[in-house]
Design an enzyme around this catalytic site. Structure first.
Site: not given
Ligand SMILES: Cc1cc2nc3c(=O)[nH]c(=O)nc-3n(C[C@H](O)[C@H](O)[C@H](O)COP(=O)(O)OP(=O)(O)OC[C@H]3O[C@@H](n4cnc5c(N)ncnc54)[C@H](O)[C@@H]3O)c2cc1C
Length: 344
Positions: A168, A241, A337
């Site tokens: 992570r 999580s 996380e």
């Molecule tokens: C129901 C649920 C289940 C989940 N299950 C998992 C799981 O099983 N495993 C897991 O690892 N995660 C899980 N997650 C967490 C999440 O889905 C992941 O971390 C996902 O990759 C976040 O993507 P996002 O586009 O929504 O990022 P955001 O929430 O929009 O951003 C997250 C971070 O990344 C940065 N960021 C976003 N885009 C970029 C970019 N293009 N370049 C650089 N930085 C950037 C943002 O500034 C922020 O710091 C879960 C979340 C939910 C709600």
């Protein structure tokens, strides 16, 4: 303001965050091209404003309004380049939906991403915390990441080792890597790599079905398990999580196991043990707990929920209480996380 640039003012971010916490962005731009990203950065630099990158908002907690530019990454496009050895190089732009990418690779018969199905969010954010599920991490198939350096506005490509991936975590979460905007991610997938099916629930579901093991059946099983365990953020706001699984040394683990013979754990190669944060929180009696707008999910203690659409600070307050309690009961520190803005 650059009139050709579609920057909006005072934008409500709640609909863009899966935790639905109310927070305003002073400025907001959804960038559809690298040129628009550069213009957005220039816009912020000219006004001396901080920039927050936004993907699907599924791992982000806005603790207060953001007095800067929220740059939403909207870059689209996926290419598949089959290789002579039967593998395929897949390149996906940052704004693509992660789960759609997984289902499209599986539909083409390529293996490698099937265990990561149904993780919300975008391709561009996936490397930030090296997303992982059911024994697989993004780093296992990722080959390269294309980035734009916010300081120089120049683009460059980072190899997998240069991204510093671990559990992570990655370079992109450190002070050395926070100036990189991820533009696209490249993977090498193939048709014959061994399927990863040994992980707890997944092994049980696949065995009970007795169906042929393919990337498609593994993906279906992962989706079934996830739907039965995790709340859909569209119905119950959450960020998945909330705490990372803590890692403890052998001595502390033995001590805990004496007190709690049922303790959920995964032995690591270096002799340490990864504990299940959800198990600790569940044992401490937090599952289903409610406090004002926020609470702990009643089926998965690792997930904090925000059914009352409370502010980010309320969610963090509850998280702090849980952290203090787990430290007191088990002597184990839990780390949050999702990314918090502002950070600690
Ligand atoms: C129901 C649920 C289940 C989940 N299950 C998992 C799981 O099983 N495993 C897991 O690892 N995660 C899980 N997650 C967490 C999440 O889905 C992941 O971390 C996902 O990759 C976040 O993507 P996002 O586009 O929504 O990022 P955001 O929430 O929009 O951003 C997250 C971070 O990344 C940065 N960021 C976003 N885009 C970029 C970019 N293009 N370049 C650089 N930085 C950037 C943002 O500034 C922020 O710091 C879960 C979340 C939910 C709600």
């Amino acid at each position: 303001m650059n009139s050709s640039l579609p920057v909006q003012e005072n934008v409500d971010l709640a609909p863009l965050l899966t935790l639905r916490t109310p927070a305003q962005a002073r400025f907001y731009l959804c960038a559809q091209s690298i040129a628009e990203i550069r213009q957005g950065l220039e816009f912020a630099r000219a006004r001396d404003l901080p920039v927050l990158l936004l993907g699907g908002g599924s791992n982000l907690i806005l603790v207060e309004d953001f007095d800067g530019l929220v740059l939403h990454l909207g870059l689209k496009g996926v290419t598949y380049t089959p290789q002579e050895d039967g593998s395929c190089i897949v390149r996906a732009a940052a704004g693509e939906n992660w789960h759609e990418l997984v289902t499209n690779t599986v539909a083409r018969g390529y293996r490698g991403l099937e265990n990561l199905a149904l993780i919300p969010g975008t391709v561009g954010a996936a490397p930030v915390q090296n997303i992982g599920a059911y024994g697989v991490e993004l780093k296992d198939t990722l080959t390269r990441v294309e980035v734009l350096d916010r300081r120089t506005f120049q683009c460059r490509t980072l190899t997998n080792p240069e991204c510093g991936f671990s559990y992570r975590n990655s370079l992109f979460k450190t002070s050395d890597g926070q100036h990189f905007i991820i533009l696209a991610v490249e993977f090498r997938l193939d048709r014959s790599r061994p399927l990863q099916v040994g992980y707890g629930d997944l092994a049980r579901v696949l065995e009970s079905r007795g169906a042929e093991m393919t990337e498609a059946s593994v993906m279906q099983a992962v989706m079934e398990i996830r739907r039965s365990k995790l709340p859909d953020p569209k119905l119950i706001p959450n960020v998945g999580s909330f705490f990372m699984n803590p890692i403890v040394d052998c001595r502390q683990f033995q001590h805990l196991q004496q007190q709690y013979p049922q303790i959920a754990h995964y032995p690591l190669h270096d002799g340490r043990h990864k504990l299940a944060a959800g198990w600790l929180i569940d044992q401490a009696g937090w599952k289903g707990y409610r406090e004002g707008n926020v609470g702990v999910h009643d089926r998965q203690a690792l997930v904090l929920i925000n059914p009352g659409q409370g502010r980010g600070s309320e969610v963090i307050e509850l998280a702090r209480k849980i952290q203090r309690d787990i430290l007191q009961r088990f002597g184990v520190a839990l780390n949050i996380e999702p990314v918090r803005v502002p950070g600690d």
